[in-house]
Design a protein around this motif. Sequence first.
Motif, PDB file in Angstrom:
ATOM      1  N   SER A 229       0.836  -1.205   0.000  1.00 47.82           N
ATOM      2  CA  SER A 229       0.000   0.000   0.000  1.00 47.82           C
ATOM      3  C   SER A 229       0.866   1.249   0.000  1.00 47.82           C
ATOM      4  O   SER A 229       0.620   2.208  -0.731  1.00 47.82           O
ATOM      5  CB  SER A 229      -0.895  -0.003   1.240  1.00 47.82           C
ATOM      6  N   ALA A 230       1.890   1.226   0.833  1.00 45.50           N
ATOM      7  CA  ALA A 230       2.729   2.425   0.989  1.00 45.50           C
ATOM      8  C   ALA A 230       3.553   2.710  -0.271  1.00 45.50           C
ATOM      9  O   ALA A 230       3.651   3.849  -0.722  1.00 45.50           O
ATOM     10  CB  ALA A 230       3.640   2.258   2.199  1.00 45.50           C
TER      11      ALA A 230
ATOM     12  N   GLY B 217       4.141   3.163  -3.851  1.00 46.04           N
ATOM     13  CA  GLY B 217       3.271   3.374  -5.008  1.00 46.04           C
ATOM     14  C   GLY B 217       3.823   4.458  -5.911  1.00 46.04           C
ATOM     15  O   GLY B 217       5.036   4.740  -5.902  1.00 46.04           O
ATOM     16  N   LEU B 218       2.913   5.090  -6.642  1.00 45.38           N
ATOM     17  CA  LEU B 218       3.349   6.153  -7.537  1.00 45.38           C
ATOM     18  C   LEU B 218       4.023   7.270  -6.743  1.00 45.38           C
ATOM     19  O   LEU B 218       4.890   7.974  -7.250  1.00 45.38           O
ATOM     20  CB  LEU B 218       2.142   6.717  -8.293  1.00 45.38           C
ATOM     21  N   GLY B 219       3.601   7.416  -5.481  1.00 41.83           N
ATOM     22  CA  GLY B 219       4.205   8.432  -4.622  1.00 41.83           C
ATOM     23  C   GLY B 219       5.706   8.230  -4.483  1.00 41.83           C
ATOM     24  O   GLY B 219       6.476   9.195  -4.433  1.00 41.83           O
ATOM     25  N   ASN B 220       6.152   6.985  -4.426  1.00 40.43           N
ATOM     26  CA  ASN B 220       7.591   6.710  -4.260  1.00 40.43           C
ATOM     27  C   ASN B 220       8.349   6.859  -5.566  1.00 40.43           C
ATOM     28  O   ASN B 220       9.446   7.403  -5.602  1.00 40.43           O
ATOM     29  CB  ASN B 220       7.819   5.263  -3.797  1.00 40.43           C
TER      30      ASN B 220
ATOM     31  N   TYR C 257      -5.965   8.692  -8.233  1.00 39.58           N
ATOM     32  CA  TYR C 257      -4.866   7.739  -8.432  1.00 39.58           C
ATOM     33  C   TYR C 257      -5.068   6.929  -9.712  1.00 39.58           C
ATOM     34  O   TYR C 257      -4.116   6.580 -10.408  1.00 39.58           O
ATOM     35  CB  TYR C 257      -4.837   6.797  -7.225  1.00 39.58           C
TER      36      TYR C 257
ATOM     37  N   PHE D 127       1.517  10.911   2.519  1.00 38.97           N
ATOM     38  CA  PHE D 127       0.966  10.254   1.329  1.00 38.97           C
ATOM     39  C   PHE D 127       1.721   8.962   1.046  1.00 38.97           C
ATOM     40  O   PHE D 127       1.141   7.917   0.758  1.00 38.97           O
ATOM     41  CB  PHE D 127       1.075  11.202   0.128  1.00 38.97           C
ATOM     42  N   SER D 128       3.051   9.045   1.171  1.00 35.30           N
ATOM     43  CA  SER D 128       3.866   7.896   0.821  1.00 35.30           C
ATOM     44  C   SER D 128       3.619   6.723   1.772  1.00 35.30           C
ATOM     45  O   SER D 128       3.655   5.569   1.354  1.00 35.30           O
ATOM     46  CB  SER D 128       5.344   8.290   0.846  1.00 35.30           C
ATOM     47  N   LEU D 129       3.361   7.027   3.033  1.00 37.87           N
ATOM     48  CA  LEU D 129       3.120   5.929   3.982  1.00 37.87           C
ATOM     49  C   LEU D 129       1.659   5.464   3.994  1.00 37.87           C
ATOM     50  O   LEU D 129       1.295   4.568   4.740  1.00 37.87           O
ATOM     51  CB  LEU D 129       3.527   6.363   5.393  1.00 37.87           C
ATOM     52  N   SER D 130       0.821   6.086   3.174  1.00 38.39           N
ATOM     53  CA  SER D 130      -0.621   5.762   3.132  1.00 38.39           C
ATOM     54  C   SER D 130      -1.284   5.950   4.478  1.00 38.39           C
ATOM     55  O   SER D 130      -2.166   5.178   4.847  1.00 38.39           O
ATOM     56  CB  SER D 130      -0.878   4.310   2.698  1.00 38.39           C
TER      57      SER D 130
ATOM     58  N   MET E 247      -5.802   8.232   6.290  1.00 39.31           N
ATOM     59  CA  MET E 247      -7.108   8.119   5.642  1.00 39.31           C
ATOM     60  C   MET E 247      -7.778   6.778   5.910  1.00 39.31           C
ATOM     61  O   MET E 247      -8.697   6.386   5.213  1.00 39.31           O
ATOM     62  CB  MET E 247      -7.017   8.412   4.153  1.00 39.31           C
TER      63      MET E 247
ATOM     64  N   VAL F 223      -6.765   3.644   5.689  1.00 36.89           N
ATOM     65  CA  VAL F 223      -6.357   2.398   5.043  1.00 36.89           C
ATOM     66  C   VAL F 223      -5.596   1.508   6.037  1.00 36.89           C
ATOM     67  O   VAL F 223      -5.825   0.296   6.131  1.00 36.89           O
ATOM     68  CB  VAL F 223      -5.478   2.686   3.804  1.00 36.89           C
TER      69      VAL F 223
ATOM     70  N   SER G 101      -1.065  -0.267  -4.293  1.00 35.09           N
ATOM     71  CA  SER G 101      -1.603   0.877  -3.548  1.00 35.09           C
ATOM     72  C   SER G 101      -3.100   1.030  -3.825  1.00 35.09           C
ATOM     73  O   SER G 101      -3.892   1.246  -2.905  1.00 35.09           O
ATOM     74  CB  SER G 101      -0.888   2.167  -3.952  1.00 35.09           C
TER      75      SER G 101
ATOM     76  N   SER H 276      -5.149  -1.354  -1.902  1.00 36.60           N
ATOM     77  CA  SER H 276      -5.413  -1.030  -0.491  1.00 36.60           C
ATOM     78  C   SER H 276      -6.545  -0.012  -0.368  1.00 36.60           C
ATOM     79  O   SER H 276      -7.348  -0.071   0.562  1.00 36.60           O
ATOM     80  CB  SER H 276      -4.152  -0.520   0.191  1.00 36.60           C
ATOM     81  N   LEU H 277      -6.618   0.915  -1.315  1.00 37.27           N
ATOM     82  CA  LEU H 277      -7.690   1.915  -1.250  1.00 37.27           C
ATOM     83  C   LEU H 277      -9.052   1.269  -1.509  1.00 37.27           C
ATOM     84  O   LEU H 277     -10.018   1.522  -0.791  1.00 37.27           O
ATOM     85  CB  LEU H 277      -7.418   3.027  -2.284  1.00 37.27           C
TER      86      LEU H 277
HETATM   87  N1  PFF Z   1       1.224   5.454  -0.572  1.00 34.71           N
HETATM   88  C1  PFF Z   1       0.797   5.445  -1.935  1.00 34.71           C
HETATM   89  C2  PFF Z   1       1.927   5.990  -2.810  1.00 34.71           C
HETATM   90  O1  PFF Z   1       2.972   6.368  -2.289  1.00 34.71           O
HETATM   91  O2  PFF Z   1       1.735   6.036  -4.008  1.00 34.71           O
HETATM   92  C3  PFF Z   1      -0.466   6.214  -2.179  1.00 34.71           C
HETATM   93  C4  PFF Z   1      -1.558   5.928  -1.226  1.00 34.71           C
HETATM   94  C5  PFF Z   1      -2.106   4.641  -1.136  1.00 34.71           C
HETATM   95  C6  PFF Z   1      -2.016   6.920  -0.416  1.00 34.71           C
HETATM   96  C7  PFF Z   1      -3.104   4.379  -0.219  1.00 34.71           C
HETATM   97  C8  PFF Z   1      -3.000   6.664   0.497  1.00 34.71           C
HETATM   98  C9  PFF Z   1      -3.520   5.400   0.588  1.00 34.71           C
HETATM   99  F1  PFF Z   1      -4.458   5.196   1.465  1.00 34.71           F
END
Ligand code: PFF
Length: 455
Positions: free
Chosen positions: A21-22, A24-27, A107, A230-233, A236, A238, A325, A328-329
């Motif tokens: 989950s953590a 993802g595109l954010g990384n 996303y 955001f990167s650690l999700s 929100m 999850v 990711s 997980s959402l």
């Molecule tokens: N952590 C994911 C990323 O770095 O792309 C994005 C993300 C997934 C944010 C799930 C929030 C979430 F609940």
Amino acid sequence: MSTQQKSFSSNLGAILAAVGSAVGLGNIWRFPYITGKYGGGAFLLVYLCFVFLLGSVLMISELVIGRRTRRTPLGAYESLTRKGHSVVWRMFGWLCVLTCFFILSQYLVLSGWTTGYVWHSVSGALATLGTDSSIISGFFQQFSTGGWNPVWFMVIFSALVLVVILGGVQKGVELASKVLMPILVVLILVLCVRSLTLPGAMRGVEYLFSPDFSKLTGEGILAALGQALFSLSVGMGVMVVYGSYLPANDNIFKTAMWITACDTLIAILAGVAIFPAVFSCGFDPAGGPGLVFCVLPNVFNSMGTAGIVFSVVFFLLLLVAALTSAISLLECLTACTCETSRLKRWQGAGLFFLLATALGAVFTLSFSHLSEVKMAGLSLFDFVDRINSIYLPPICALCTVIFFGWVMPKEAMVDELSNHGTLRIGYLKVLRFIARFIAPLALLVVLIWGIFFAQ
Ligand code: PFF
């Protein structure tokens, strides 16, 4: 029970799912370009502080709340509250659902583009573009504004996510993470090795790691905190849902640290895979959000035939990261639906699949057919991007730490962290201090800054 079993089968499975989950595109898409933008190593230092001081505390909070109650955010917060306040915290649960829904819809747009780029690199279309930057940027422009074309790629991606969710918690989410995460690590290591062995690669490494404090503005510091969450999700709900699936004997503190460390390591590896190649091929490292779609194809094309392979590997990596990711959402939304209604898992998942895909299509089309539609003077995509970065996640994160630090009973927290008194929790005082004072203050500053000063 079998496929619908509401818990991960092992501690490792749980960690891999949460890391999935953590990461993802954010990384891979976002972290490298904002690190470049805000001063390389200087940004990295601030980011690391936020990740380990605040992000990990939020991660622990959510996992504790989830496992303690074995419920989704809709019921978890409410059930740990004294009677009179439960309505407020139930409403907060709904806010988490809304946030997940908006984040997923947005996303999906980027995931759809990623799916399209996997296809275009496999089909060879990207390789035919040569090394002219304007042609490559023009291709991206044409693709992203190409009406329904990117929407179909997004639908394919959403369908993949749905298939995994329909498999259940163990045979869907956990299994997918167990298979996909090792693949992701191998792909990223392959790219790092290739990138680091290119001539002049060290300039990219320097760019990433040498601190330039003059570029680290207030905006950069806020960006670091936003990126850490955001990167650690976290923030929100999850991780509340994943916490509710944690095995009873899992050491939550250790698990949270593992997730945090793996997520950070992969973000740094993504930077190591990208920047040396960008420098080596003589491109502009400050490519911004277009770094992945406009600069990298150029880098791959200038590597000759091997570049085709690396292009496929890279976009596959991005796809795998986005998949786990998005899973997980959708899992969070599905679990919430099943908890509050009589809908079956497949019905809940199907409902949110349809809703999120429809909204994702609208956001995708805001680059083409719907480009004239504005909200608050912004295109629909930019509007949701604003809500998803400035408003909803910081508000949810703030409420989460306030709940953990001030509202939930301390005994429940201690009991859960120590696994009913069997583990030593020497970190408790520090954890509580951060959750009660430092994290709320930092998040409040971010929220106020975002609302009043962000461009
Ligand atoms: N952590 C994911 C990323 O770095 O792309 C994005 C993300 C997934 C944010 C799930 C929030 C979430 F609940």
